[in-house]
Design a protein around this motif. Sequence first.
Motif, PDB file in Angstrom:
ATOM      1  N   ARG A 108       0.801  -1.451  -0.160  1.00 36.78           N
ATOM      2  CA  ARG A 108       0.119  -0.120  -0.093  1.00 36.78           C
ATOM      3  C   ARG A 108       1.132   1.152   0.146  1.00 36.78           C
ATOM      4  O   ARG A 108       1.898   1.471   0.436  1.00 36.78           O
ATOM      5  CB  ARG A 108      -1.404   0.025   1.813  1.00 36.78           C
ATOM      6  CG  ARG A 108      -1.881  -1.237   1.276  1.00 36.78           C
ATOM      7  CD  ARG A 108      -2.730  -1.284   2.741  1.00 36.78           C
ATOM      8  NE  ARG A 108      -3.673  -1.927   2.507  1.00 36.78           N
ATOM      9  CZ  ARG A 108      -4.244  -2.111   3.815  1.00 36.78           C
ATOM     10  NH1 ARG A 108      -4.706  -1.397   5.359  1.00 36.78           N
ATOM     11  NH2 ARG A 108      -5.363  -2.818   3.761  1.00 36.78           N
ATOM     12  N   TYR A 125       5.013   3.877   2.748  1.00 36.00           N
ATOM     13  CA  TYR A 125       4.231   2.599   2.195  1.00 36.00           C
ATOM     14  C   TYR A 125       4.878   1.287   3.197  1.00 36.00           C
ATOM     15  O   TYR A 125       5.372   1.771   4.054  1.00 36.00           O
ATOM     16  CB  TYR A 125       5.210   2.330   0.973  1.00 36.00           C
ATOM     17  CG  TYR A 125       6.517   2.105   1.768  1.00 36.00           C
ATOM     18  CD1 TYR A 125       6.910   0.518   1.358  1.00 36.00           C
ATOM     19  CD2 TYR A 125       7.837   2.683   1.876  1.00 36.00           C
ATOM     20  CE1 TYR A 125       7.876  -0.348   1.926  1.00 36.00           C
ATOM     21  CE2 TYR A 125       9.081   2.390   1.525  1.00 36.00           C
ATOM     22  CZ  TYR A 125       8.979   0.680   2.459  1.00 36.00           C
ATOM     23  OH  TYR A 125       9.816  -0.382   2.762  1.00 36.00           O
ATOM     24  N   TRP A 159      -4.168   3.856   6.193  1.00 37.36           N
ATOM     25  CA  TRP A 159      -4.873   3.678   4.809  1.00 37.36           C
ATOM     26  C   TRP A 159      -6.213   4.338   5.217  1.00 37.36           C
ATOM     27  O   TRP A 159      -7.338   3.991   4.362  1.00 37.36           O
ATOM     28  CB  TRP A 159      -4.418   2.269   4.953  1.00 37.36           C
ATOM     29  CG  TRP A 159      -4.952   1.820   2.966  1.00 37.36           C
ATOM     30  CD1 TRP A 159      -5.654   0.912   3.356  1.00 37.36           C
ATOM     31  CD2 TRP A 159      -4.678   1.898   2.063  1.00 37.36           C
ATOM     32  NE1 TRP A 159      -6.742   0.770   1.922  1.00 37.36           N
ATOM     33  CE2 TRP A 159      -5.425   0.459   0.897  1.00 37.36           C
ATOM     34  CE3 TRP A 159      -2.843   2.099   1.070  1.00 37.36           C
ATOM     35  CZ2 TRP A 159      -5.212   0.673  -0.383  1.00 37.36           C
ATOM     36  CZ3 TRP A 159      -3.247   2.143  -0.013  1.00 37.36           C
ATOM     37  CH2 TRP A 159      -4.428   1.700  -0.137  1.00 37.36           C
ATOM     38  N   ARG A 163      -9.372   6.354   3.217  1.00 44.84           N
ATOM     39  CA  ARG A 163     -10.114   5.909   2.134  1.00 44.84           C
ATOM     40  C   ARG A 163     -11.016   5.972   2.385  1.00 44.84           C
ATOM     41  O   ARG A 163     -12.445   5.973   1.797  1.00 44.84           O
ATOM     42  CB  ARG A 163      -9.751   3.950   2.229  1.00 44.84           C
ATOM     43  CG  ARG A 163     -10.527   3.396   0.876  1.00 44.84           C
ATOM     44  CD  ARG A 163     -10.500   1.771   1.162  1.00 44.84           C
ATOM     45  NE  ARG A 163     -11.508   1.581   2.573  1.00 44.84           N
ATOM     46  CZ  ARG A 163     -12.281   1.175   2.608  1.00 44.84           C
ATOM     47  NH1 ARG A 163     -13.635   0.913   1.791  1.00 44.84           N
ATOM     48  NH2 ARG A 163     -12.891   0.797   3.778  1.00 44.84           N
ATOM     49  N   THR A 174      -2.831  11.001  -2.931  1.00 43.69           N
ATOM     50  CA  THR A 174      -3.419   9.675  -3.179  1.00 43.69           C
ATOM     51  C   THR A 174      -3.562   8.331  -2.275  1.00 43.69           C
ATOM     52  O   THR A 174      -2.337   8.685  -1.710  1.00 43.69           O
ATOM     53  CB  THR A 174      -3.015   9.122  -4.527  1.00 43.69           C
ATOM     54  OG1 THR A 174      -3.712   8.295  -5.353  1.00 43.69           O
ATOM     55  CG2 THR A 174      -1.307   9.196  -4.899  1.00 43.69           C
ATOM     56  N   PHE A 176      -2.953   3.853  -3.229  1.00 45.15           N
ATOM     57  CA  PHE A 176      -3.205   2.691  -3.521  1.00 45.15           C
ATOM     58  C   PHE A 176      -2.441   1.680  -3.394  1.00 45.15           C
ATOM     59  O   PHE A 176      -1.566   1.654  -2.832  1.00 45.15           O
ATOM     60  CB  PHE A 176      -2.386   2.976  -5.824  1.00 45.15           C
ATOM     61  CG  PHE A 176      -1.088   4.087  -5.593  1.00 45.15           C
ATOM     62  CD1 PHE A 176      -0.567   3.026  -6.099  1.00 45.15           C
ATOM     63  CD2 PHE A 176      -1.058   5.315  -5.093  1.00 45.15           C
ATOM     64  CE1 PHE A 176       1.170   3.332  -6.107  1.00 45.15           C
ATOM     65  CE2 PHE A 176       0.973   5.549  -5.330  1.00 45.15           C
ATOM     66  CZ  PHE A 176       1.543   4.361  -5.897  1.00 45.15           C
ATOM     67  N   SER A 178       0.144  -1.248  -4.548  1.00 49.99           N
ATOM     68  CA  SER A 178       1.786  -1.762  -5.963  1.00 49.99           C
ATOM     69  C   SER A 178       1.541  -3.328  -6.001  1.00 49.99           C
ATOM     70  O   SER A 178       1.556  -3.788  -4.307  1.00 49.99           O
ATOM     71  CB  SER A 178       2.228  -1.162  -6.205  1.00 49.99           C
ATOM     72  OG  SER A 178       2.811  -0.777  -6.974  1.00 49.99           O
ATOM     73  N   SER A 197       6.405   5.683  -7.898  1.00 54.73           N
ATOM     74  CA  SER A 197       4.748   5.192  -8.709  1.00 54.73           C
ATOM     75  C   SER A 197       4.522   3.746  -8.437  1.00 54.73           C
ATOM     76  O   SER A 197       3.859   2.945  -8.732  1.00 54.73           O
ATOM     77  CB  SER A 197       5.475   4.659 -10.597  1.00 54.73           C
ATOM     78  OG  SER A 197       6.700   4.343 -10.450  1.00 54.73           O
ATOM     79  N   GLY A 198       5.110   3.452  -7.258  1.00 53.22           N
ATOM     80  CA  GLY A 198       4.716   1.193  -6.821  1.00 53.22           C
ATOM     81  C   GLY A 198       5.885   0.886  -6.358  1.00 53.22           C
ATOM     82  O   GLY A 198       7.189   0.995  -6.826  1.00 53.22           O
TER      83      GLY A 198
END
Length: 216
Positions: A108, A125, A159, A163, A174, A176, A178, A197-198
Amino acid sequence: MMLYAFVAVCALAGLLFLIFAGRSLRRWRLIACSVHGLVGGCFLLAAVAAWLLGVSLLTYDRLTSEQLAAEITLARLGERHYRATVTYPSHRIEKFELRGDEWQVDARVLKWRGLANIAGFDSIYRLERLSGRYGDINKERTAERTVHSLNAPAQIDAWELARRYGEYLPWIDTLFGSATFLPMADGALFEVRVSQSGLISRPLNQAARDAVAGWK
């Protein structure tokens, strides 16, 4: 640091108001006592909530540039059966059994903006899962699956809060999920890195490079 300063200020304010409430009670000033006690309780609840959020954020790692998240070493135990040794940058080691043709790591990522960046909040992350996957879609549906958690659940998850209430939290840019996956092979060593970007995975030894080269 800003979050913990907020916790300290709220806790101190709460204690001061509770002291005022105690003094008002000794003087039989019941209305003042009630007001001071209510305000003090609110400050202490805010301090506890912020502290729990801070504890949740500690389960995430700060992300300022592409950086190492883990190294994965594989040892073959049988047909489509491997032991994965996960080594983290902190030198913590975990071992898991995986079944399939490929390993996969999920993570995450939570990115901040505006005042949060000014206050020193970097993107963060957290690695979530390690699993085995099959190259053949039919085996993926019917063969034995192996999925392991890489993090214990938190009482308050940053998270989940982002959300659910992201529309009310303008400093969240943002969030997201990954994932990255590569083939499994005996003796193979891979690294998992994370960027803005992940996730990115790369082979680190010849066994891993050969596995990737022959990947179908």
